[in-house]
Design a protein around this motif. Structure first.
Motif, short mmCIF file in Angstrom:
data_model
loop_
_atom_site.label_atom_id
_atom_site.label_comp_id
_atom_site.label_asym_id
_atom_site.label_seq_id
_atom_site.Cartn_x
_atom_site.Cartn_y
_atom_site.Cartn_z
N VAL A 109 0.84 -1.21 0.00
CA VAL A 109 0.00 0.00 0.00
C VAL A 109 0.88 1.25 0.00
O VAL A 109 1.78 1.39 0.83
N ARG A 110 0.59 2.14 -0.94
CA ARG A 110 1.31 3.42 -0.99
C ARG A 110 0.84 4.30 0.15
O ARG A 110 -0.32 4.24 0.57
N PHE A 111 1.74 5.16 0.64
CA PHE A 111 1.41 6.01 1.78
C PHE A 111 0.25 6.96 1.48
O PHE A 111 -0.54 7.27 2.37
N VAL A 112 0.14 7.41 0.26
CA VAL A 112 -0.99 8.30 -0.10
C VAL A 112 -2.30 7.56 0.11
O VAL A 112 -3.25 8.09 0.70
N ASP A 113 -2.35 6.32 -0.36
CA ASP A 113 -3.57 5.52 -0.19
C ASP A 113 -3.80 5.19 1.28
O ASP A 113 -4.94 5.28 1.77
N LEU A 114 -2.73 4.82 1.98
CA LEU A 114 -2.85 4.50 3.40
C LEU A 114 -3.41 5.69 4.18
O LEU A 114 -4.32 5.54 4.99
N HIS A 115 -2.88 6.85 3.91
CA HIS A 115 -3.36 8.07 4.58
C HIS A 115 -4.86 8.25 4.33
O HIS A 115 -5.63 8.49 5.26
N ASN A 116 -5.26 8.13 3.08
CA ASN A 116 -6.67 8.30 2.74
C ASN A 116 -7.55 7.26 3.42
O ASN A 116 -8.63 7.58 3.91
N TRP A 117 -7.09 6.02 3.47
CA TRP A 117 -7.87 4.96 4.09
C TRP A 117 -8.02 5.20 5.58
O TRP A 117 -9.08 4.94 6.15
N VAL A 118 -6.95 5.67 6.22
CA VAL A 118 -7.00 5.93 7.66
C VAL A 118 -8.01 7.02 7.97
O VAL A 118 -8.87 6.86 8.85
N VAL A 119 -7.94 8.14 7.27
CA VAL A 119 -8.84 9.25 7.59
C VAL A 119 -10.30 8.94 7.25
O VAL A 119 -11.20 9.58 7.78
N GLU A 120 -10.51 7.93 6.41
CA GLU A 120 -11.88 7.52 6.06
C GLU A 120 -12.44 6.45 7.00
O GLU A 120 -13.62 6.09 6.89
N LEU A 121 -11.61 5.92 7.91
CA LEU A 121 -12.09 4.90 8.83
C LEU A 121 -13.19 5.46 9.74
O LEU A 121 -13.09 6.59 10.21
N GLU A 122 -14.19 4.63 9.97
CA GLU A 122 -15.24 5.01 10.91
C GLU A 122 -14.62 5.17 12.29
O GLU A 122 -13.86 4.31 12.75
N GLY A 123 -14.91 6.25 12.93
CA GLY A 123 -14.37 6.50 14.25
C GLY A 123 -13.08 7.30 14.26
O GLY A 123 -12.59 7.68 15.32
N PHE A 124 -12.51 7.57 13.07
CA PHE A 124 -11.29 8.38 13.03
C PHE A 124 -11.68 9.84 13.25
O PHE A 124 -12.53 10.37 12.55
N ASP A 125 -11.05 10.45 14.24
CA ASP A 125 -11.40 11.82 14.60
C ASP A 125 -10.15 12.59 15.00
O ASP A 125 -9.91 12.84 16.18
N ASP A 126 -9.34 12.91 14.01
CA ASP A 126 -8.11 13.65 14.27
C ASP A 126 -7.84 14.55 13.07
O ASP A 126 -8.50 14.44 12.03
N ASP A 127 -6.85 15.40 13.21
CA ASP A 127 -6.47 16.32 12.15
C ASP A 127 -5.94 15.53 10.96
O ASP A 127 -4.94 14.82 11.09
#
Length: 64
Positions: free
Chosen positions: A25-43
């Motif tokens: 997984v490329r970091f760009v995709d990983l970043h996008n997947w993390v921020v789209e996770l349900e319950g993710f609430d950070d900058d």
């Protein structure tokens, strides 16, 4: 979930993307997947390379 919740994020990614090899997984995709996770609430802008590396490593461990 915050960026510092590396293990929790890795577990959520493993559940969300069970057929994905986390080592590819490329970091760009990983970043996008993390921020789209349900319950993710950070900058969204705080997910730098170091934290993404830690998340990816934890996800690889989770997938074993």
């Amino acid at each position: 979930m915050k960026w510092t919740d590396v293990t929790e994020i890795a577990e959520a990614l493993y559940e969300q993307y069970p057929d994905v090899d986390p080592g590819t997984v490329r970091f760009v995709d990983l970043h996008n997947w993390v921020v789209e996770l349900e319950g993710f609430d950070d900058d969204r802008t705080r997910g730098g390379e170091r934290v993404l590396e830690a998340i990816q490593a934890a996800w690889i461990d989770e997938a074993r």
